[in-house]
Motif scaffolding. Structure first.
Motif, mmCIF file in Angstrom:
data_model
loop_
_atom_site.group_PDB
_atom_site.id
_atom_site.type_symbol
_atom_site.label_atom_id
_atom_site.label_comp_id
_atom_site.label_asym_id
_atom_site.label_seq_id
_atom_site.Cartn_x
_atom_site.Cartn_y
_atom_site.Cartn_z
ATOM 1 N N ARG A 64 39.727 56.854 49.012
ATOM 2 C CA ARG A 64 39.203 56.325 47.741
ATOM 3 C C ARG A 64 40.201 55.346 47.115
ATOM 4 N N ALA A 65 41.476 55.716 47.116
ATOM 5 C CA ALA A 65 42.514 54.832 46.569
ATOM 6 C C ALA A 65 42.586 53.539 47.379
ATOM 7 N N LEU A 66 42.469 53.643 48.702
ATOM 8 C CA LEU A 66 42.514 52.466 49.564
ATOM 9 C C LEU A 66 41.359 51.515 49.258
ATOM 10 N N VAL A 67 40.145 52.044 49.120
ATOM 11 C CA VAL A 67 38.985 51.190 48.819
ATOM 12 C C VAL A 67 39.201 50.464 47.492
ATOM 13 N N ALA A 68 39.686 51.182 46.486
ATOM 14 C CA ALA A 68 39.949 50.557 45.185
ATOM 15 C C ALA A 68 41.005 49.457 45.311
ATOM 16 N N GLN A 69 42.062 49.713 46.069
ATOM 17 C CA GLN A 69 43.120 48.709 46.252
ATOM 18 C C GLN A 69 42.592 47.498 47.015
ATOM 19 N N LEU A 70 41.762 47.740 48.030
ATOM 20 C CA LEU A 70 41.183 46.625 48.782
ATOM 21 C C LEU A 70 40.290 45.761 47.901
ATOM 22 N N CYS A 71 39.494 46.399 47.033
ATOM 23 C CA CYS A 71 38.637 45.632 46.121
ATOM 24 C C CYS A 71 39.477 44.715 45.234
ATOM 25 N N GLU A 72 40.559 45.254 44.687
ATOM 26 C CA GLU A 72 41.437 44.438 43.850
ATOM 27 C C GLU A 72 42.047 43.291 44.658
ATOM 28 N N TYR A 73 42.507 43.603 45.868
ATOM 29 C CA TYR A 73 43.109 42.573 46.714
ATOM 30 C C TYR A 73 42.092 41.484 47.061
ATOM 31 N N PHE A 74 40.863 41.884 47.437
ATOM 32 C CA PHE A 74 39.832 40.905 47.785
ATOM 33 C C PHE A 74 39.534 39.991 46.605
ATOM 34 N N PHE A 75 39.507 40.548 45.399
ATOM 35 C CA PHE A 75 39.277 39.748 44.199
ATOM 36 C C PHE A 75 40.430 38.755 44.003
ATOM 37 N N LYS A 76 41.671 39.253 44.053
ATOM 38 C CA LYS A 76 42.831 38.386 43.819
ATOM 39 C C LYS A 76 42.967 37.305 44.892
ATOM 40 N N ALA A 77 42.525 37.608 46.122
ATOM 41 C CA ALA A 77 42.591 36.631 47.210
ATOM 42 C C ALA A 77 41.439 35.630 47.144
ATOM 43 N N GLY A 78 40.471 35.873 46.247
ATOM 44 C CA GLY A 78 39.326 34.985 46.122
ATOM 45 C C GLY A 78 38.231 35.260 47.145
ATOM 46 N N TRP A 79 38.319 36.402 47.827
ATOM 47 C CA TRP A 79 37.328 36.748 48.853
ATOM 48 C C TRP A 79 36.096 37.420 48.264
ATOM 49 N N ALA A 80 36.199 37.910 47.039
ATOM 50 C CA ALA A 80 35.071 38.551 46.355
ATOM 51 C C ALA A 80 35.161 38.174 44.890
#
Length: 95
Positions: free
Chosen positions: A15-31
Motif C-alpha cells: 500500500r505504501a509503495l502504490v502511494a509512493q509510486l502515484c506521487e512519483y508518477f505525478f512529479k515525473a509528469g507521467w500522470a
C-alpha cells in the motif's frame, strides 16, 4: 509460503509503495492530478498463494494518496480490504 503476519506486513508495504509510486508518477509528469490508475499485483500460483491486487482510488490527487487510501482486491475484482479512508471509490482504470 507467506505466514498470516507476513501477509499483513506485505499489505502495508505494498500500500505504501502504490502511494509512493502515484506521487512519483505525478512529479515525473507521467500522470496528472486525478488522471490514470495505479495497481500492483503480488503473490500467485508460483508462490503457492492467491494473487493480491492493490489499487489506487479514483478522485484523489496523485501526490495526496497515502497507503490507507489503497484498496486490496482478488483477481475476480472483489474488494478484500477496502480503503480505510471513507467515501473513496475504485478507479475506472481498475485492472
Amino acid at each position: 509460503l507467506v505466514k498470516a503476519g507476513d501477509l499483513a506486513e506485505e499489505g502495508r508495504t505494498v500500500r505504501a509503495l502504490v502511494a509512493q509510486l502515484c506521487e512519483y508518477f505525478f512529479k515525473a509528469g507521467w500522470a496528472t492530478g486525478t488522471g490514470g490508475g495505479a495497481s500492483v499485483r503480488v503473490g500467485g500460483p508460483s508462490e503457492g498463494r492467491p494473487w493480491r491486487v492493490f489499487v489506487a482510488p479514483s478522485g484523489l490527487q496523485k501526490e495526496d494518496i497515502v497507503g490507507d487510501d489503497i484498496f486490496e482486491m482478488d483477481m475476480e475484482q472483489n474488494i478484500t480490504v477496502p480503503s480505510k479512508t471513507p467515501n473513496l471509490r475504485l478507479s475506472a482504470c481498475t485492472p
